[in-house]
Design a protein around this motif. Structure first.
Motif, PDB file in Angstrom:
ATOM      1  N   UNK A  25     -21.181  -3.598  19.515  1.00  0.00           N
ATOM      2  CA  UNK A  25     -20.529  -2.821  18.509  1.00  0.00           C
ATOM      3  C   UNK A  25     -20.356  -3.788  17.238  1.00  0.00           C
ATOM      4  N   UNK A  26     -20.048  -3.243  16.209  1.00  0.00           N
ATOM      5  CA  UNK A  26     -19.893  -3.971  15.071  1.00  0.00           C
ATOM      6  C   UNK A  26     -18.303  -4.272  14.791  1.00  0.00           C
ATOM      7  N   UNK A  27     -17.455  -4.346  15.531  1.00  0.00           N
ATOM      8  CA  UNK A  27     -16.066  -4.529  15.358  1.00  0.00           C
ATOM      9  C   UNK A  27     -15.967  -5.417  16.432  1.00  0.00           C
ATOM     10  N   UNK A  28     -14.857  -6.642  16.473  1.00  0.00           N
ATOM     11  CA  UNK A  28     -14.120  -6.518  15.200  1.00  0.00           C
ATOM     12  C   UNK A  28     -14.819  -7.320  13.969  1.00  0.00           C
ATOM     13  N   UNK A  29     -15.913  -8.019  14.192  1.00  0.00           N
ATOM     14  CA  UNK A  29     -16.674  -8.420  13.170  1.00  0.00           C
ATOM     15  C   UNK A  29     -18.052  -8.096  13.014  1.00  0.00           C
ATOM     16  N   UNK A  30     -18.722  -7.278  11.980  1.00  0.00           N
ATOM     17  CA  UNK A  30     -20.201  -6.891  12.048  1.00  0.00           C
ATOM     18  C   UNK A  30     -21.152  -8.189  12.115  1.00  0.00           C
ATOM     19  N   UNK A  31     -22.137  -7.933  12.688  1.00  0.00           N
ATOM     20  CA  UNK A  31     -23.288  -9.250  12.710  1.00  0.00           C
ATOM     21  C   UNK A  31     -24.454  -8.449  12.162  1.00  0.00           C
ATOM     22  N   UNK A  32     -25.320  -9.262  11.835  1.00  0.00           N
ATOM     23  CA  UNK A  32     -26.611  -9.042  11.357  1.00  0.00           C
ATOM     24  C   UNK A  32     -27.468  -7.747  12.304  1.00  0.00           C
ATOM     25  N   UNK A  33     -27.236  -7.854  13.448  1.00  0.00           N
ATOM     26  CA  UNK A  33     -27.823  -7.488  14.779  1.00  0.00           C
ATOM     27  C   UNK A  33     -26.876  -6.702  15.450  1.00  0.00           C
ATOM     28  N   UNK A  34     -25.677  -6.300  15.244  1.00  0.00           N
ATOM     29  CA  UNK A  34     -24.920  -5.212  15.709  1.00  0.00           C
ATOM     30  C   UNK A  34     -25.314  -3.920  15.528  1.00  0.00           C
ATOM     31  N   UNK A  35     -24.561  -3.011  16.365  1.00  0.00           N
ATOM     32  CA  UNK A  35     -24.919  -1.498  16.302  1.00  0.00           C
ATOM     33  C   UNK A  35     -25.754  -0.959  17.189  1.00  0.00           C
TER      34      UNK A  35
ATOM     35  N   UNK B  66      -8.206 -10.883   9.370  1.00  0.00           N
ATOM     36  CA  UNK B  66      -7.119 -10.599   8.600  1.00  0.00           C
ATOM     37  C   UNK B  66      -5.773 -10.245   9.480  1.00  0.00           C
ATOM     38  N   UNK B  67      -5.725 -10.699  10.415  1.00  0.00           N
ATOM     39  CA  UNK B  67      -4.646 -10.363  11.259  1.00  0.00           C
ATOM     40  C   UNK B  67      -4.293 -11.494  12.321  1.00  0.00           C
ATOM     41  N   UNK B  68      -2.902 -11.787  12.870  1.00  0.00           N
ATOM     42  CA  UNK B  68      -2.795 -12.565  14.000  1.00  0.00           C
ATOM     43  C   UNK B  68      -3.534 -12.243  15.316  1.00  0.00           C
ATOM     44  N   UNK B  69      -3.950 -13.144  16.013  1.00  0.00           N
ATOM     45  CA  UNK B  69      -4.336 -12.785  17.341  1.00  0.00           C
ATOM     46  C   UNK B  69      -4.090 -14.014  18.316  1.00  0.00           C
ATOM     47  N   UNK B  70      -2.618 -13.866  18.570  1.00  0.00           N
ATOM     48  CA  UNK B  70      -2.038 -14.853  19.534  1.00  0.00           C
ATOM     49  C   UNK B  70      -2.690 -14.483  21.195  1.00  0.00           C
ATOM     50  N   UNK B  71      -3.154 -15.326  21.665  1.00  0.00           N
ATOM     51  CA  UNK B  71      -3.822 -15.445  23.130  1.00  0.00           C
ATOM     52  C   UNK B  71      -2.503 -15.281  24.012  1.00  0.00           C
ATOM     53  N   UNK B  72      -2.441 -14.024  24.721  1.00  0.00           N
ATOM     54  CA  UNK B  72      -1.302 -13.833  25.486  1.00  0.00           C
ATOM     55  C   UNK B  72      -1.248 -14.568  27.015  1.00  0.00           C
ATOM     56  N   UNK B  73      -2.567 -14.923  27.635  1.00  0.00           N
ATOM     57  CA  UNK B  73      -2.638 -15.591  28.278  1.00  0.00           C
ATOM     58  C   UNK B  73      -3.012 -17.139  28.377  1.00  0.00           C
ATOM     59  N   UNK B  74      -2.491 -17.844  27.746  1.00  0.00           N
ATOM     60  CA  UNK B  74      -2.811 -19.174  27.506  1.00  0.00           C
ATOM     61  C   UNK B  74      -2.410 -20.020  28.522  1.00  0.00           C
ATOM     62  N   UNK B  75      -3.115 -20.072  29.519  1.00  0.00           N
ATOM     63  CA  UNK B  75      -2.600 -20.576  30.948  1.00  0.00           C
ATOM     64  C   UNK B  75      -3.711 -21.508  31.399  1.00  0.00           C
ATOM     65  N   UNK B  76      -3.535 -22.285  32.293  1.00  0.00           N
ATOM     66  CA  UNK B  76      -4.663 -23.215  33.057  1.00  0.00           C
ATOM     67  C   UNK B  76      -5.272 -22.250  33.757  1.00  0.00           C
ATOM     68  N   UNK B  77      -6.341 -22.802  34.292  1.00  0.00           N
ATOM     69  CA  UNK B  77      -7.504 -21.791  35.093  1.00  0.00           C
ATOM     70  C   UNK B  77      -6.891 -21.268  36.514  1.00  0.00           C
TER      71      UNK B  77
END
Length: 299
Positions: A168-178, A51-62
């Motif tokens: 942990x259950x963020x940024x997205x919860x899963x069936x087995x998080x927590x 629900x929000x943008x997530x621009x990769x800040x270090x989108x560089x080669x290895x």
């Protein structure tokens, strides 16, 4: 307190002012290029997922990313990987071994998945020299307390190798998080060195309870109070007191390169908690260096 860095260029000066030999960041990702491309593609669609943008800040080669971390002051560079399906972990572990062999300052990392083969390839990775593991409960979609992992957890417990685990259950919860499944694993293997990623976000108190109860459980600061998911002002006085008590259990983590802001924001956010320069020294270097076996920084 020493003024924290406002930009990435100010990080080395801040580290030097604290009297540290460098930074010990335990949560850094390097991946096979085809896997990394898929991860970055996922973040490109972050508005759909989060629900929000997530621009990769270090989108560089290895090589550029490696040099960036060296310039920040990392004395050892983790290359955390994690599988999203069965049959992938052993291949990633082979890649990790080769990547570490190519770069002397890269930490030999490994991973696992809940599958019958896990005990064999975890033991093999340990014998090959792996000294840091990564597990992602939500992405992997498996229960960390699945009995199929008992032999793998036993091997890791005996070897005393740290495991960065996103449970942990963020940024997205899963069936087995927590914290529940992690607690059950620790009840069976109390000597495990679990490093709880993202401070256990959002179950901060529950994972802090585990850090207080088990000698090997630590919390990593990945994205914590960086201004993206949480801010220093949101941390209650009671939890700040817990962080003071847990000074030897809180470890620098960043999620580099997949963060949507400059690396300096993480450090500045931690400093803004106002817990003191000694606390920052423990978090930025001492605790991570101990877990990674870096000694006094001259190794």
């Amino acid at each position: 307190m020493i003024a924290p860095p406002r930009t990435d260029a100010e990080i080395p000066g801040y580290v030097e002012a604290l009297g540290l030999p460098g930074l010990a960041d335990i949560h850094v990702h390097f991946l096979p290029q085809n896997v990394l491309n898929k991860v970055w593609s996922y973040f490109d669609d972050a508005e759909v997922h989060y629900g929000r943008a997530w621009p990769i800040h270090y989108r560089d080669d290895t090589e550029t990313r490696l040099q960036t971390l060296r310039d920040f002051g990392l004395r050892a560079i983790p290359a955390l990987t994690y599988p999203h399906r069965p049959g992938m972990a052993a291949w990633l572990n082979n890649w990790n071994r080769e990547f570490a062999a190519e770069h002397p300052d890269v930490v030999h990392c490994a991973t696992l998945y809940a599958e019958p083969e896990s005990a064999d390839y975890v033991t093999g990775a340990l014998e090959a020299g792996a000294r840091l593991f990564k597990v992602h409960v939500q992405v992997g979609g498996f229960a960390p307390d699945d009995r199929v992992l008992d032999r793998a957890w036993a091997a890791l417990s005996e070897a005393q190798v740290p495991i960065v685990i996103h449970a942990g259950s963020k940024p997205l919860p899963g069936a087995f998080t927590g914290p529940e499944a992690i607690t059950r694993v620790l009840e069976r293997f109390p000597a495990l060195n679990f490093i709880i990623a993202h401070m256990g976000m959002p179950e901060y108190d529950e994972f802090a309870d585990l850090a207080e109860a088990y000698s090997g459980v630590h919390l990593d600061t990945t994205m914590y109070v960086s201004g993206f998911f949480s801010h220093p002002a949101e941390v209650t006085p009671a939890f700040r007191e817990r962080l003071v008590t847990l000074q030897d259990k809180v470890v620098l983590g960043s999620d580099f390169p997949n963060i949507p802001y400059p690396y300096a924001d993480q450090i500045a956010g931690l400093a803004a908690l106002g817990l003191g320069d000694d606390w920052m020294r423990s978090v930025l270097w001492d605790n991570g260096a101990r877990l990674l076996g870096l000694g006094n920084g001259k190794d």
